[in-house]
Enzyme design. Structure first.
Site, PDB file in Angstrom:
ATOM      1  N   GLU A  12      -2.423   9.005 -11.008  1.00 41.59           N
ATOM      2  CA  GLU A  12      -1.904   7.826 -11.690  1.00 41.59           C
ATOM      3  C   GLU A  12      -1.879   8.045 -13.204  1.00 41.59           C
ATOM      4  O   GLU A  12      -2.738   8.772 -13.740  1.00 41.59           O
ATOM      5  CB  GLU A  12      -2.785   6.626 -11.344  1.00 41.59           C
ATOM      6  CG  GLU A  12      -2.970   6.436  -9.833  1.00 41.59           C
ATOM      7  CD  GLU A  12      -4.213   5.650  -9.474  1.00 41.59           C
ATOM      8  OE1 GLU A  12      -4.894   6.010  -8.507  1.00 41.59           O
ATOM      9  OE2 GLU A  12      -4.512   4.672 -10.181  1.00 41.59           O
TER      10      GLU A  12
ATOM     11  N   ASP B 191     -12.505   9.164  -6.893  1.00 47.34           N
ATOM     12  CA  ASP B 191     -11.972   7.999  -7.606  1.00 47.34           C
ATOM     13  C   ASP B 191     -12.385   8.147  -9.065  1.00 47.34           C
ATOM     14  O   ASP B 191     -13.462   7.706  -9.467  1.00 47.34           O
ATOM     15  CB  ASP B 191     -12.542   6.703  -7.013  1.00 47.34           C
ATOM     16  CG  ASP B 191     -11.856   5.466  -7.572  1.00 47.34           C
ATOM     17  OD1 ASP B 191     -12.099   4.366  -7.030  1.00 47.34           O
ATOM     18  OD2 ASP B 191     -11.064   5.597  -8.540  1.00 47.34           O
TER      19      ASP B 191
ATOM     20  N   HIS C  54       0.406   3.473 -10.267  1.00 48.48           N
ATOM     21  CA  HIS C  54      -0.597   3.909  -9.284  1.00 48.48           C
ATOM     22  C   HIS C  54       0.095   4.718  -8.171  1.00 48.48           C
ATOM     23  O   HIS C  54       0.123   4.306  -7.021  1.00 48.48           O
ATOM     24  CB  HIS C  54      -1.255   2.648  -8.699  1.00 48.48           C
ATOM     25  CG  HIS C  54      -2.508   2.863  -7.921  1.00 48.48           C
ATOM     26  ND1 HIS C  54      -2.582   3.673  -6.813  1.00 48.48           N
ATOM     27  CD2 HIS C  54      -3.752   2.363  -8.079  1.00 48.48           C
ATOM     28  CE1 HIS C  54      -3.803   3.651  -6.321  1.00 48.48           C
ATOM     29  NE2 HIS C  54      -4.534   2.874  -7.067  1.00 48.48           N
TER      30      HIS C  54
ATOM     31  N   ARG D 197       2.297  -6.563  -9.638  1.00 48.43           N
ATOM     32  CA  ARG D 197       2.634  -6.053  -8.302  1.00 48.43           C
ATOM     33  C   ARG D 197       2.651  -7.148  -7.243  1.00 48.43           C
ATOM     34  O   ARG D 197       2.943  -6.878  -6.075  1.00 48.43           O
ATOM     35  CB  ARG D 197       1.675  -4.937  -7.892  1.00 48.43           C
ATOM     36  CG  ARG D 197       0.237  -5.376  -7.643  1.00 48.43           C
ATOM     37  CD  ARG D 197      -0.596  -4.209  -7.107  1.00 48.43           C
ATOM     38  NE  ARG D 197      -1.956  -4.639  -6.753  1.00 48.43           N
ATOM     39  CZ  ARG D 197      -2.835  -3.891  -6.098  1.00 48.43           C
ATOM     40  NH1 ARG D 197      -2.501  -2.650  -5.738  1.00 48.43           N
ATOM     41  NH2 ARG D 197      -4.039  -4.341  -5.803  1.00 48.43           N
TER      42      ARG D 197
ATOM     43  N   ARG E 142       0.847  -1.211   0.000  1.00 48.58           N
ATOM     44  CA  ARG E 142       0.000   0.000   0.000  1.00 48.58           C
ATOM     45  C   ARG E 142       0.871   1.245   0.000  1.00 48.58           C
ATOM     46  O   ARG E 142       1.440   1.631   1.027  1.00 48.58           O
ATOM     47  CB  ARG E 142      -0.907  -0.002   1.222  1.00 48.58           C
ATOM     48  CG  ARG E 142      -1.749   1.255   1.386  1.00 48.58           C
ATOM     49  CD  ARG E 142      -2.841   1.369   0.393  1.00 48.58           C
ATOM     50  NE  ARG E 142      -3.790   0.262   0.493  1.00 48.58           N
ATOM     51  CZ  ARG E 142      -4.673  -0.060  -0.460  1.00 48.58           C
ATOM     52  NH1 ARG E 142      -4.699   0.641  -1.579  1.00 48.58           N
ATOM     53  NH2 ARG E 142      -5.496  -1.075  -0.290  1.00 48.58           N
TER      54      ARG E 142
HETATM   55  O1  TA6 Z   1      -6.793   3.824  -8.681  1.00 53.06           O
HETATM   56  C1  TA6 Z   1      -7.968   3.912  -7.933  1.00 53.06           C
HETATM   57  C2  TA6 Z   1      -8.378   2.506  -7.508  1.00 53.06           C
HETATM   58  O2  TA6 Z   1      -8.737   1.717  -8.610  1.00 53.06           O
HETATM   59  C3  TA6 Z   1      -9.499   2.654  -6.482  1.00 53.06           C
HETATM   60  O3  TA6 Z   1     -10.725   2.190  -7.003  1.00 53.06           O
HETATM   61  C4  TA6 Z   1      -9.012   1.847  -5.287  1.00 53.06           C
HETATM   62  O4  TA6 Z   1      -9.466   0.518  -5.381  1.00 53.06           O
HETATM   63  C5  TA6 Z   1      -7.500   1.981  -5.448  1.00 53.06           C
HETATM   64  O5  TA6 Z   1      -7.292   1.848  -6.844  1.00 53.06           O
HETATM   65  C6  TA6 Z   1      -6.683   1.027  -4.610  1.00 53.06           C
HETATM   66  O6  TA6 Z   1      -6.740  -0.261  -5.134  1.00 53.06           O
HETATM   67  P1  TA6 Z   1      -5.981  -1.434  -4.318  1.00 53.06           P
HETATM   68  O7  TA6 Z   1      -6.300  -2.698  -5.037  1.00 53.06           O
HETATM   69  O8  TA6 Z   1      -4.512  -1.114  -4.322  1.00 53.06           O
HETATM   70  O9  TA6 Z   1      -6.548  -1.362  -2.919  1.00 53.06           O
END
Ligand code: TA6
Length: 282
Positions: free
Chosen positions: A254, A195, A148, A82, A59
């Protein structure tokens, strides 16, 4: 020359020539964990609750989303890149290249021959990302991709995002026809969960981190789309690998190829890049 094989969570550090900028990444996910200036302040955010457990995403930093962005598809959310260790295939003091090719573990989830290579290079005030996807197989395959990136900000309440005015976005928090709209704001403030996937976004965007008196400039190449995300209060509390108050110190901007999957014919290559430049305002 065979390069040493670091362990999946080993911290690999690169340093800019003639400057104090550095970056840290690990082979697991080719995951950039940190980007630092002379003051040692992180420019990226990694949650204090982040998991460093095989099979789980980290994270924060820069998760590599491949071959699937998001959770709508047959693969784990944001794909398999990842969730697997990459090999170091090129090394220099200021840059590293890591590669992931299909193997028994990836083929068990995504039965496709592929190769993805990512170069991370650090320069004064700047971090460069380059990616190349090859199709070594006999059939075409399609994928979506994103970096991301979790930017660290002093205070989300003092942070604004710029460069997206006039861009059509898909609001992931809205169902139905109202989910598609055009961004009207030149300066986007964040005061709730956001989002949004911005389709065909400008190649240059920025984040004004007014809380730390700095600006991040994001420049993308061959990545048509951008995503703006902050989980805000309720979603933060639902994420076990996130500290409930951390949403106040981060924003994800992103860069990706998301709305239109990339189809790669046999023997062909796809390349993309993104650069981050930080401007300190003293
Ligand atoms: O990039 C935004 C997103 O797709 C959100 O919808 C949220 O799910 C975020 O990514 C985090 O995703 P993750 O799978 O890393 O918890």
């Amino acid at each position: 020359m065979s390069l040493p094989t670091p362990a999946p969570y080993d911290r690999l550090t690169i340093r800019a020539a003639g400057a104090h900028d550095s970056a840290v990444l690990c082979p697991y996910g080719c995951h950039v964990l940190g980007w630092y200036g002379a003051d040692g302040r992180d420019r990226f955010m990694v949650s204090r609750n982040a998991d460093f457990i095989p099979g789980k995403p980290i994270r924060g930093g820069i998760p590599v989303c491949f071959p699937q962005f998001g959770g709508k598809g047959p693969l784990p959310p944001h794909g398999i890149a990842r969730l697997n260790p990459w090999a170091v295939t090129a090394s220099a003091p200021d840059q590293l290249t890591l590669t992931l090719a299909d193997n028994d573990a990836t083929r068990a989830v995504w039965p496709v021959p592929f190769r993805i290579a990512m170069t991370v290079a650090v320069a004064p005030q700047t971090l460069h990302l380059r990616c190349q996807v090859d199709n070594p197989g006999a059939a075409p395959f399609s994928f979506t991709f994103a970096w991301h990136t979790y930017f660290a900000v002093g205070d989300i309440a003092l942070t604004t995002v710029h460069g997206l005015a006039g861009t059509t976005f898909h609001d992931s928090l809205v169902q139905g026809p109202g989910a598609v709209a055009v961004e009207t704001r030149e300066s986007i403030a964040i005061a709730e969960e956001v989002d949004r996937i911005y389709a065909n976004a400008p190649d240059r965007m920025s984040i004004a981190d007014n809380g730390r008196r700095r600006t991040f400039v994001v420049a993308k190449q061959n990545l048509p789309d951008a995503v703006l995300w902050n989980p805000w209060i309720a979603k933060s509390r639902r994420m076990a690998d996130f500290w409930p108050e951390e949403f106040r110190g981060m924003v994800c901007l992103e860069t990706g190829a998301i709305m239109a999957p990339v189809t790669l014919p046999p023997g062909q290559t796809w390349q993309a890049a993104t650069s981050f430049t930080v401007q300190d305002h003293g």
